[in-house]
Design a protein around this motif. Structure first.
Motif, PDB file in Angstrom:
ATOM      1  N   THR A  65       0.865  -1.189   0.000  1.00 51.12           N
ATOM      2  CA  THR A  65       0.000   0.000   0.000  1.00 51.12           C
ATOM      3  C   THR A  65       0.899   1.236   0.000  1.00 51.12           C
ATOM      4  O   THR A  65       2.114   1.128   0.222  1.00 51.12           O
ATOM      5  N   ALA A  66       0.276   2.382  -0.194  1.00 51.88           N
ATOM      6  CA  ALA A  66       1.061   3.625  -0.196  1.00 51.88           C
ATOM      7  C   ALA A  66       1.750   3.821   1.156  1.00 51.88           C
ATOM      8  O   ALA A  66       2.921   4.215   1.220  1.00 51.88           O
ATOM      9  N   LEU A  67       1.017   3.518   2.225  1.00 46.86           N
ATOM     10  CA  LEU A  67       1.601   3.688   3.559  1.00 46.86           C
ATOM     11  C   LEU A  67       2.808   2.768   3.738  1.00 46.86           C
ATOM     12  O   LEU A  67       3.857   3.185   4.247  1.00 46.86           O
ATOM     13  N   GLU A  68       2.653   1.527   3.282  1.00 51.00           N
ATOM     14  CA  GLU A  68       3.775   0.576   3.422  1.00 51.00           C
ATOM     15  C   GLU A  68       4.981   1.025   2.586  1.00 51.00           C
ATOM     16  O   GLU A  68       6.126   0.884   3.015  1.00 51.00           O
ATOM     17  N   CYS A  69       4.688   1.543   1.412  1.00 48.12           N
ATOM     18  CA  CYS A  69       5.789   2.043   0.572  1.00 48.12           C
ATOM     19  C   CYS A  69       6.560   3.135   1.307  1.00 48.12           C
ATOM     20  O   CYS A  69       7.795   3.137   1.353  1.00 48.12           O
ATOM     21  N   VAL A  70       5.822   4.074   1.872  1.00 47.88           N
ATOM     22  CA  VAL A  70       6.468   5.199   2.561  1.00 47.88           C
ATOM     23  C   VAL A  70       7.190   4.708   3.811  1.00 47.88           C
ATOM     24  O   VAL A  70       8.305   5.152   4.109  1.00 47.88           O
ATOM     25  N   GLN A  71       6.556   3.785   4.535  1.00 43.52           N
ATOM     26  CA  GLN A  71       7.207   3.249   5.746  1.00 43.52           C
ATOM     27  C   GLN A  71       8.527   2.560   5.383  1.00 43.52           C
ATOM     28  O   GLN A  71       9.552   2.784   6.023  1.00 43.52           O
ATOM     29  N   ASN A  72       8.482   1.738   4.356  1.00 42.47           N
ATOM     30  CA  ASN A  72       9.707   1.035   3.950  1.00 42.47           C
ATOM     31  C   ASN A  72      10.779   2.008   3.468  1.00 42.47           C
ATOM     32  O   ASN A  72      11.964   1.840   3.767  1.00 42.47           O
ATOM     33  N   ALA A  73      10.330   3.017   2.723  1.00 44.77           N
ATOM     34  CA  ALA A  73      11.294   4.014   2.244  1.00 44.77           C
ATOM     35  C   ALA A  73      11.918   4.747   3.427  1.00 44.77           C
ATOM     36  O   ALA A  73      13.125   4.992   3.469  1.00 44.77           O
ATOM     37  N   SER A  74      11.071   5.062   4.392  1.00 42.00           N
ATOM     38  CA  SER A  74      11.550   5.781   5.574  1.00 42.00           C
ATOM     39  C   SER A  74      12.569   4.929   6.335  1.00 42.00           C
ATOM     40  O   SER A  74      13.613   5.426   6.767  1.00 42.00           O
ATOM     41  N   ARG A  75      12.245   3.644   6.492  1.00 44.76           N
ATOM     42  CA  ARG A  75      13.188   2.744   7.183  1.00 44.76           C
ATOM     43  C   ARG A  75      14.530   2.728   6.448  1.00 44.76           C
ATOM     44  O   ARG A  75      15.595   2.790   7.051  1.00 44.76           O
ATOM     45  N   GLU A  76      14.431   2.637   5.136  1.00 40.30           N
ATOM     46  CA  GLU A  76      15.646   2.564   4.314  1.00 40.30           C
ATOM     47  C   GLU A  76      16.485   3.835   4.485  1.00 40.30           C
ATOM     48  O   GLU A  76      17.695   3.768   4.698  1.00 40.30           O
ATOM     49  N   VAL A  77      15.817   4.977   4.434  1.00 39.11           N
ATOM     50  CA  VAL A  77      16.526   6.252   4.546  1.00 39.11           C
ATOM     51  C   VAL A  77      17.162   6.401   5.927  1.00 39.11           C
ATOM     52  O   VAL A  77      18.250   6.968   6.059  1.00 39.11           O
ATOM     53  N   HIS A  78      16.492   5.846   6.944  1.00 30.64           N
ATOM     54  CA  HIS A  78      17.042   5.959   8.294  1.00 30.64           C
ATOM     55  C   HIS A  78      18.288   5.098   8.498  1.00 30.64           C
ATOM     56  O   HIS A  78      18.972   5.246   9.512  1.00 30.64           O
ATOM     57  N   THR A  79      18.575   4.219   7.580  1.00 31.23           N
ATOM     58  CA  THR A  79      19.812   3.444   7.700  1.00 31.23           C
ATOM     59  C   THR A  79      21.003   4.202   7.103  1.00 31.23           C
ATOM     60  O   THR A  79      22.137   3.792   7.271  1.00 31.23           O
TER      61      THR A  79
END
Lengths: 113, 609
Positions: A65-79
């Motif tokens: 979903t859009a939310l999951e996409c953003v959550q995953n992107a956010s996790r990735e960026v936080h690494t």
């Protein structure tokens, strides 16, 4: 001085995730869509500036979903190392946008039930 | 000067047996090159200039894949006539640039239309239509340069660049994603405009419906692209970088100083980011009808831009009735068109009378007050003014300062003429001048004293040695520079030539923009310094030590200097000339593949290769 490694494949993943989020919210015309577009623009430029030479895949991307996409992107960026800010000038803006979009999408999903 | 061109255009239209060319597109690219050469001779050319957009559109048309060479009347004679015009301009420095620029736009418009109707390929035709629409708009409803317009010009440039690799999934994806952002932005602006009654309801409804339909088509395009391995797609990195930069530019936060209706105007003039070209590039069939309707609506707007009423669509309200700082000022036509406060609304070097200067100073002071006042405890000057109107007052104040600077800006050129590193020095002088515009107190001398005050400020600044990135040099270390003279002219009566006017307008716009782009931590101390506050006060107000405040002001000046230096050329677009050779090569290749010597083409008139 140690050189900070650019996370090229991670950037490509974020680009894919935010592209998918943009596609999923293409029928939205509000400020949230504007923020997603801005984040997508940042990741697209990052990916174009630091292209990956190897295939990059996000498993199950089309089912997210859009939310999951953003959550995953956010996790990735936080690494990513914050010292990359010198190489990726929009890093701070991207982090802020993703946090805002995630919060907004989260509350929308919650309200909708 | 244009007589020969006029004659050749008439011949092009009426000659029953004209000399022919075998590749109209190659002929046309060379002609556009001639047009751009003349335009360059007329002054600096920005990316959003109609001629620059025509050049981009022509590059796009010439790069359209699988287009067969077109047999058509040759443009050789027109090109020769244009070359003569260029030579005439070089030999006659006193030509009327404004008139010639207008004539050039007309000639280019007529020519691109002529070429478009003779081009059978729909995709190439769409590109030429983009160039034609840009010229059409410039001729029939001229508008000033806007940040949105520059971003959309970069977008068009990127679309032209992706033509050769348009089938690569990563390219189609990027184009669709970028265009979705343009559509969303337009949707929001049109929706607001319609609700505010600034755009006719039926027109807005039709536009919104088509935008939504096109967005759905892009959604389909994106859903069909297999994202696996996109990152490894072998596409020219430079092309992707250009697309990425353009997308970033159009998805970035809008310039808050640019009124919404100016942004909407730029979007509508651009055919909403060249919807038809995007639809052609993505290759999605369902995108074509909506894109074509959007293009038609856009052209409808170009022919009647008055349908968009000149009201700011944002929540920024109108200034209070009792404050009319511009009422006495000699305003140019752009002032009434709601142009953002990025450029002076007066002709640089305009000699203003006392009441005009006083009005600008009042607006300036009100803007400064509105920018720092507490709504709970407003100062006397803002008492009774709704705080929601304060942002508008701030904008008006900035515009007033810009106009004050604009009125005396020829002085900067007078002070820096024939000096080494003139560009750097000018950048610093603009900063000094803006500071003076903030500090000038009309009550202390008289409003008419502004020109003298500005002149003395520049003179002192020069003696202090501000040309070294704001670092004041010791007087004893350097010989006193000779006094600059204005060759006997009064500073404010110096009438700049049109080239200088363009340069000056751009300089003021650049310095204003550069200040606006500074981070708050640098902009605040710099602005306070420019407004004449002592360092100690600035440090106290902002909670810094004096040395930190000093360092930040210096850093801000350096930023502005660098920024100005980077804008000297202001041409991120690839010079058109560079794009010509590959096109000619392609034309030559296509010619050799398509026509064999046995056809005896050597006898065709006008074929000169």
């Amino acid at each position: 001085m140690t050189e900070v490694q650019i996370p090229i494949e991670s950037i490509a993943k974020v680009d894919l995730l935010l592209g998918q989020a943009t596609m999923l919210t293409a029928d939205r015309w509000d400020d949230l869509a504007a923020m997603i577009h801005e984040a997508m623009g940042i990741s697209l430029l990052m990916a174009a500036t630091h292209p990956s030479s190897r295939p990059v895949d996000v498993p199950g991307l089309t089912r997210l979903t859009a939310l999951e996409c953003v959550q995953n992107a956010s996790r990735e960026v936080h690494t990513w190392d914050l010292a990359l800010a010198a190489d990726l000038p929009d890093l701070g803006r991207l982090r802020v946008l993703l946090a805002d979009v995630r919060r907004e999408l989260d509350s929308t999903v919650g309200r909708r039930g | 000067m244009w007589e020969v061109v006029r004659r050749e255009l008439a011949r092009l239209e009426w000659d029953v047996g004209p000399p022919l060319t075998l590749d109209l597109m190659a002929d046309w690219t060379q002609t556009v090159s001639s047009l751009v050469t003349i335009r360059r001779a007329l002054g600096p050319i920005s990316t959003a200039d109609p001629l620059a957009l025509l050049a981009t559109a022509t590059t796009g048309a010439a790069r359209t894949a699988d287009v067969k060479p077109i047999l058509a009347p040759s443009l050789d004679a027109v090109r020769a006539a244009l070359a003569d015009v260029g030579q005439d301009m070089a030999s006659r420095p006193d030509f009327d640039r404004q008139r010639d620029a207008a004539t050039l736009n007309h000639v280019a418009y007529e020519l691109v239309h002529w070429v478009r109707v003779r081009t059978p390929d729909d995709r190439a035709k769409a590109w030429l239509l983009a160039g034609e629409a840009a010229l059409d708009g410039a001729i029939h409803a001229p508008t000033s340069r806007s940040a949105a317009g520059v971003g959309l010009a970069a977008w068009q440039d990127a679309l032209a660049a992706v033509q050769p690799v348009q089938n690569a999934p990563i390219v189609r994806r990027s184009v669709a994603l970028g265009h979705l952002a343009i559509l969303r932005d337009t949707h929001a602006l049109v929706d607001t405009a319609a609700k505010a009654g600034a755009l006719p309801g039926p027109y807005a409804d039709e536009l919104l419906g088509n935008i939504r339909e096109l967005a759905r088509a892009h959604q389909t395009t994106l859903s069909q692209i297999d994202s696996r391995g996109l990152g490894a797609t072998r596409v020219d990195q430079a092309v992707m970088l250009q697309v990425g930069t353009a997308v970033r530019r159009i998805t970035g936060r809008p310039d808050l100083t640019e009124p919404s209706h100016v942004r909407l105007d730029a979007l509508l003039r651009s055919g909403l980011g060249q919807a038809v070209l995007v639809a052609n590039l993505t290759g999605e069939q369902s995108a074509q009808p909506a894109a074509a309707r959007i293009s038609r609506l856009s052209l409808e707007y170009v022919t009647n831009p008055r349908m968009l009423r000149d009201v700011d669509l944002s929540d920024a309200p109108t200034p209070p009735a009792q404050v009319e700082p511009k009422a006495a000022a000699p305003l140019g036509p752009r002032a009434s068109a709601g142009i953002p406060p990025m450029e002076p609304t007066i002709t640089p070097g305009t000699v203003m009378d006392g009441p005009s200067i006083l009005a600008l100073c009042l607006a300036r002071d009100l803007g400064v007050a509105a920018g720092s006042a507490d709504p709970a405890n407003p100062p006397d000057s803002l008492r009774g003014v709704d705080p929601s109107r304060w942002p508008q007052l701030v904008a008006e104040g900035r515009q007033a300062v810009t106009d004050l600077v604009g009125s005396v800006i020829p002085m900067v050129y007078a002070q820096t003429r024939r000096t080494p590193n003139a560009a750097d020095t000018r950048g610093q002088m603009f900063v000094e001048l803006m500071g003076a515009a903030y500090r000038f107190d009309p009550q202390r001398t008289s409003p008419e004293g502004w020109a003298s005050y500005a002149w003395m400020t520049l003179k002192h600044a020069r003696l202090r040695g501000v040309d070294d990135a704001g670092v004041v040099r010791k007087r004893s270390a350097v010989p006193r520079p000779p006094t600059a003279t204005l060759d006997g002219r009064d500073p404010v009566s110096h009438t700049p030539d049109p080239g200088e006017v363009i340069e000056q307008r751009q300089a003021v716009a650049a310095i204003t923009e550069a200040v606006g782009q500074l981070p708050t931590s640098l902009r605040e101390p710099l602005m306070a310094s420019m407004q004449g506050h002592p360092l100690r006060e600035i440090a106290e107000d902002l909670g810094y030590s004096e040395s930190t405040a000093h360092r930040r002001i210096k850093e801000a000046r350096e930023h502005i200097r660098d920024d100005l230096a980077s804008h000297v050329d202001d041409r991120p677009w690839v010079p058109f000339d560079n794009g010509t050779n590959p096109v000619l090569e392609r034309a030559q290749r296509l010619f050799e593949c398509t026509f064999t010597p046995s056809l005896g083409l050597g006898s065709v008139r006008g074929f000169d290769r």
